[in-house]
Design a protein around this motif. Structure first.
Motif, PDB file in Angstrom:
ATOM      1  N   MET A 180     -30.108  26.866  18.847  1.00 33.89           N
ATOM      2  CA  MET A 180     -31.210  25.941  18.844  1.00 33.89           C
ATOM      3  C   MET A 180     -30.873  24.642  18.137  1.00 33.89           C
ATOM      4  N   ILE A 181     -30.003  24.665  17.152  1.00 34.15           N
ATOM      5  CA  ILE A 181     -29.690  23.445  16.401  1.00 34.15           C
ATOM      6  C   ILE A 181     -28.509  22.741  17.060  1.00 34.15           C
ATOM      7  N   ASP A 182     -28.693  21.477  17.370  1.00 40.98           N
ATOM      8  CA  ASP A 182     -27.612  20.684  17.950  1.00 40.98           C
ATOM      9  C   ASP A 182     -26.688  20.139  16.872  1.00 40.98           C
ATOM     10  N   HIS A 183     -27.263  19.684  15.775  1.00 36.07           N
ATOM     11  CA  HIS A 183     -26.458  19.193  14.662  1.00 36.07           C
ATOM     12  C   HIS A 183     -27.305  19.166  13.392  1.00 36.07           C
ATOM     13  N   ALA A 184     -26.629  19.103  12.259  1.00 37.35           N
ATOM     14  CA  ALA A 184     -27.290  19.058  10.952  1.00 37.35           C
ATOM     15  C   ALA A 184     -26.449  18.184  10.039  1.00 37.35           C
ATOM     16  N   GLY A 185     -26.996  17.842   8.885  1.00 35.72           N
ATOM     17  CA  GLY A 185     -26.234  17.030   7.958  1.00 35.72           C
ATOM     18  C   GLY A 185     -26.768  17.108   6.549  1.00 35.72           C
ATOM     19  N   ILE A 186     -25.977  16.582   5.635  1.00 39.65           N
ATOM     20  CA  ILE A 186     -26.343  16.567   4.223  1.00 39.65           C
ATOM     21  C   ILE A 186     -26.033  15.207   3.624  1.00 39.65           C
ATOM     22  N   ASN A 187     -26.726  14.892   2.541  1.00 38.22           N
ATOM     23  CA  ASN A 187     -26.405  13.717   1.738  1.00 38.22           C
ATOM     24  C   ASN A 187     -25.312  14.096   0.752  1.00 38.22           C
ATOM     25  N   VAL A 188     -24.375  13.182   0.523  1.00 42.11           N
ATOM     26  CA  VAL A 188     -23.298  13.408  -0.442  1.00 42.11           C
ATOM     27  C   VAL A 188     -23.251  12.247  -1.429  1.00 42.11           C
ATOM     28  N   GLY A 189     -23.019  12.578  -2.678  1.00 38.08           N
ATOM     29  CA  GLY A 189     -23.011  11.566  -3.724  1.00 38.08           C
ATOM     30  C   GLY A 189     -21.701  10.798  -3.820  1.00 38.08           C
ATOM     31  N   ASP A 190     -20.602  11.440  -3.535  1.00 35.90           N
ATOM     32  CA  ASP A 190     -19.278  10.820  -3.605  1.00 35.90           C
ATOM     33  C   ASP A 190     -18.594  11.068  -2.268  1.00 35.90           C
ATOM     34  N   TRP A 191     -18.600  10.051  -1.412  1.00 34.74           N
ATOM     35  CA  TRP A 191     -18.081  10.175  -0.051  1.00 34.74           C
ATOM     36  C   TRP A 191     -16.648  10.698  -0.034  1.00 34.74           C
ATOM     37  N   GLU A 192     -15.775  10.118  -0.821  1.00 30.92           N
ATOM     38  CA  GLU A 192     -14.361  10.502  -0.783  1.00 30.92           C
ATOM     39  C   GLU A 192     -14.164  11.949  -1.245  1.00 30.92           C
ATOM     40  N   ARG A 204     -15.712  20.693  16.238  1.00 29.79           N
ATOM     41  CA  ARG A 204     -14.528  21.086  17.020  1.00 29.79           C
ATOM     42  C   ARG A 204     -14.428  20.230  18.276  1.00 29.79           C
ATOM     43  N   GLU A 205     -15.549  20.071  18.968  1.00 28.04           N
ATOM     44  CA  GLU A 205     -15.565  19.300  20.213  1.00 28.04           C
ATOM     45  C   GLU A 205     -16.471  18.082  20.137  1.00 28.04           C
ATOM     46  N   LYS A 206     -17.527  18.169  19.331  1.00 23.26           N
ATOM     47  CA  LYS A 206     -18.451  17.054  19.130  1.00 23.26           C
ATOM     48  C   LYS A 206     -18.924  17.108  17.681  1.00 23.26           C
ATOM     49  N   PRO A 207     -19.421  16.013  17.150  1.00 16.51           N
ATOM     50  CA  PRO A 207     -19.919  16.052  15.771  1.00 16.51           C
ATOM     51  C   PRO A 207     -21.149  16.952  15.653  1.00 16.51           C
ATOM     52  N   ASP A 208     -21.017  18.026  14.888  1.00 14.09           N
ATOM     53  CA  ASP A 208     -22.100  18.983  14.689  1.00 14.09           C
ATOM     54  C   ASP A 208     -22.672  18.931  13.278  1.00 14.09           C
ATOM     55  N   PHE A 209     -21.842  18.524  12.324  1.00 14.35           N
ATOM     56  CA  PHE A 209     -22.247  18.529  10.915  1.00 14.35           C
ATOM     57  C   PHE A 209     -21.904  17.174  10.310  1.00 14.35           C
ATOM     58  N   TRP A 210     -22.926  16.511   9.770  1.00 18.86           N
ATOM     59  CA  TRP A 210     -22.788  15.131   9.329  1.00 18.86           C
ATOM     60  C   TRP A 210     -22.875  15.005   7.814  1.00 18.86           C
ATOM     61  N   LEU A 211     -22.046  14.121   7.264  1.00 21.91           N
ATOM     62  CA  LEU A 211     -22.132  13.725   5.860  1.00 21.91           C
ATOM     63  C   LEU A 211     -22.717  12.318   5.829  1.00 21.91           C
ATOM     64  N   HIS A 212     -23.656  12.087   4.921  1.00 25.06           N
ATOM     65  CA  HIS A 212     -24.310  10.794   4.782  1.00 25.06           C
ATOM     66  C   HIS A 212     -24.274  10.408   3.309  1.00 25.06           C
ATOM     67  N   GLU A 213     -23.559   9.336   3.005  1.00 20.57           N
ATOM     68  CA  GLU A 213     -23.453   8.865   1.624  1.00 20.57           C
ATOM     69  C   GLU A 213     -24.828   8.438   1.111  1.00 20.57           C
ATOM     70  N   ALA A 214     -25.193   8.947  -0.074  1.00 23.24           N
ATOM     71  CA  ALA A 214     -26.512   8.637  -0.630  1.00 23.24           C
ATOM     72  C   ALA A 214     -26.495   8.840  -2.137  1.00 23.24           C
ATOM     73  N   ARG A 215     -27.419   8.190  -2.814  1.00 20.82           N
ATOM     74  CA  ARG A 215     -27.553   8.403  -4.255  1.00 20.82           C
ATOM     75  C   ARG A 215     -28.313   9.681  -4.550  1.00 20.82           C
ATOM     76  N   ASP A 216     -29.275   9.991  -3.715  1.00 22.62           N
ATOM     77  CA  ASP A 216     -30.123  11.166  -3.925  1.00 22.62           C
ATOM     78  C   ASP A 216     -29.586  12.317  -3.074  1.00 22.62           C
ATOM     79  N   VAL A 217     -28.866  13.225  -3.707  1.00 25.36           N
ATOM     80  CA  VAL A 217     -28.315  14.368  -2.972  1.00 25.36           C
ATOM     81  C   VAL A 217     -29.172  15.585  -3.233  1.00 25.36           C
ATOM     82  N   GLY A 218     -29.268  16.415  -2.231  1.00 26.61           N
ATOM     83  CA  GLY A 218     -30.055  17.631  -2.372  1.00 26.61           C
ATOM     84  C   GLY A 218     -29.167  18.807  -2.713  1.00 26.61           C
TER      85      GLY A 218
END
Length: 127
Positions: free
Chosen positions: A1-13, A49-63
């Motif tokens: 059911m889920i096509d993609h998901a993502g999270i906020n990250v505090g330190d991109w590198e 693997r074939e398409k972006p399924d899991f995303w990282l998003h740089e942010a100050r407020d991480v969960g």
């Protein structure tokens, strides 16, 4: 059911290095980085693997405390994920093994990522 998901990250590198290593063990990699002119100047990238399924998003407020389970094609990938994630700075949250309370063939491993998320690799196939 889920096509993609993502999270906020505090330190991109730091997050990128962690997920580069952990996902390589599962046969996935960073497939797309969105140009910063479209993101308001923050880094955004998608793994898969074939398409972006899991995303990282740089942010100050991480969960912290979110849980994401990623499909491993076999138990060896679960083991490799756990090892690579720990080597890349993750914290052990459950060594590879059978979790019979979920299902007799549930083989998983858990790691806390640099932002406090509980990430897992799981294989539902019998040995």
């Amino acid at each position: 059911m889920i096509d993609h998901a993502g999270i906020n990250v505090g330190d991109w590198e730091k997050a990128k290095a962690f997920y580069d290593a952990a996902f390589a063990a599962l046969g996935a990699k960073l497939l797309m980085v969105v140009p910063e002119q479209f993101t308001g100047g923050v880094k955004v990238g998608g793994y898969g693997r074939e398409k972006p399924d899991f995303w990282l998003h740089e942010a100050r407020d991480v969960g912290r405390g979110r849980h994401y389970a990623f499909v491993a094609r076999n138990r060896a990938e679960v083991d490799a994920f756990h090892k690579a994630a720990l080597a890349a700075g993750g914290k052990d949250n459950g060594a590879p093994g059978i979790r019979a309370h979920y299902h007799p063939d549930y083989y998983g491993a858990f790691v806390i990522d640099p932002d406090g998320n509980n990430v897992e690799a799981v294989c539902h196939k019998p040995e």
